[in-house]
Design a protein around this motif. Structure first.
Motif, PDB file in Angstrom:
ATOM      1  N   THR A  22       9.480  -2.380  10.105  1.00  0.00           N
ATOM      2  CA  THR A  22       9.384  -1.932   8.720  1.00  0.00           C
ATOM      3  C   THR A  22       8.073  -2.410   8.101  1.00  0.00           C
ATOM      4  N   LEU A  23       7.762  -3.672   8.291  1.00  0.00           N
ATOM      5  CA  LEU A  23       6.521  -4.243   7.745  1.00  0.00           C
ATOM      6  C   LEU A  23       5.287  -3.615   8.389  1.00  0.00           C
ATOM      7  N   ASN A  33      -2.825  -0.282  -2.494  1.00  0.00           N
ATOM      8  CA  ASN A  33      -2.712  -1.047  -3.733  1.00  0.00           C
ATOM      9  C   ASN A  33      -1.234  -1.284  -4.055  1.00  0.00           C
ATOM     10  N   PHE A  34      -0.630  -2.191  -3.320  1.00  0.00           N
ATOM     11  CA  PHE A  34       0.797  -2.465  -3.501  1.00  0.00           C
ATOM     12  C   PHE A  34       1.085  -3.950  -3.342  1.00  0.00           C
ATOM     13  N   GLU A  35       2.258  -4.329  -3.822  1.00  0.00           N
ATOM     14  CA  GLU A  35       2.825  -5.646  -3.531  1.00  0.00           C
ATOM     15  C   GLU A  35       4.123  -5.403  -2.787  1.00  0.00           C
ATOM     16  N   ASP A  55       1.531 -11.226   8.496  1.00  0.00           N
ATOM     17  CA  ASP A  55       0.176 -11.347   7.967  1.00  0.00           C
ATOM     18  C   ASP A  55       0.015 -10.629   6.626  1.00  0.00           C
ATOM     19  N   LEU A  56       1.072 -10.021   6.151  1.00  0.00           N
ATOM     20  CA  LEU A  56       1.052  -9.369   4.840  1.00  0.00           C
ATOM     21  C   LEU A  56       1.326 -10.386   3.742  1.00  0.00           C
ATOM     22  N   ASN A  57       0.816 -10.116   2.561  1.00  0.00           N
ATOM     23  CA  ASN A  57       1.092 -10.961   1.404  1.00  0.00           C
ATOM     24  C   ASN A  57       2.415 -10.497   0.799  1.00  0.00           C
TER      25      ASN A  57
END
Length: 121
Positions: A22-23, A33-35, A55-57
Motif C-alpha cells: 500500500t505504501l 503534495n500529500f501527507e 522511507d515515507l514521512n
C-alpha cells in the motif's frame, strides 16, 4: 512546513502483511503534495514497525481498538490538507490515482467527492 494538498488517511488493524505494498503505491504517485496519516486501531502484529521503518514521512497514531469508522474519523480529524483521500491498508493505487482525482475538482469546482475505478485482485 507547507500545508499539503491531500491528506491520505489509512486506517490500519493488523495490517503488517499488506501495508508495505500500500505504501509503495502511495510512494509512486505522480502527484506528491500529500501527507500520510496512519491510524493504528490497536494492532497486535507488526503494523507499527512497517510504518515506522518506511522511507515515507508518515504521521502515525495508535489507539485502542474502536473499529474502522472511528479510526477513519480520527484520521480525518488529524488531517491538515484541503482534500482527504481514504486508502485502506490493502489498497494499491495506480501511479496517477491522486492526479486523476484532483483533476476532477479542477475541472468541476462544485464537485464534493470523487472516486476512481478499482480492480479486485
Amino acid at each position: 512546513m507547507a500545508v499539503p494538498k491531500v491528506s491520505i488517511v489509512i486506517p490500519a488493524y493488523n495490517s503488517g502483511s499488506l501495508l508495505s505494498d500500500t505504501l509503495a503505491g502511495i510512494r509512486s504517485q505522480s502527484f506528491q503534495n500529500f501527507e500520510i496519516i496512519v491510524v493504528d486501531d490497536g494492532s497486535t502484529d507488526n503494523t507499527e514497525e512497517i510504518v515506522t521503518s518506511s522511507d515515507l514521512n508518515i504521521r502515525f497514531f495508535r489507539q485502542a481498538n474502536h473499529g474502522p469508522a472511528v479510526t477513519r474519523n480520527r484520521g480525518v480529524s488529524l488531517a491538515r490538507a484541503e482534500f482527504i483521500a481514504f486508502c485502506d491498508h490493502d489498497d494499491i493505487w495506480n501511479d496517477q490515482h491522486l492526479e486523476t482525482l484532483l483533476a476532477v475538482f479542477g475541472e468541476q469546482p462544485s464537485t464534493a467527492m470523487a472516486f476512481d475505478n478499482a480492480i479486485h485482485c
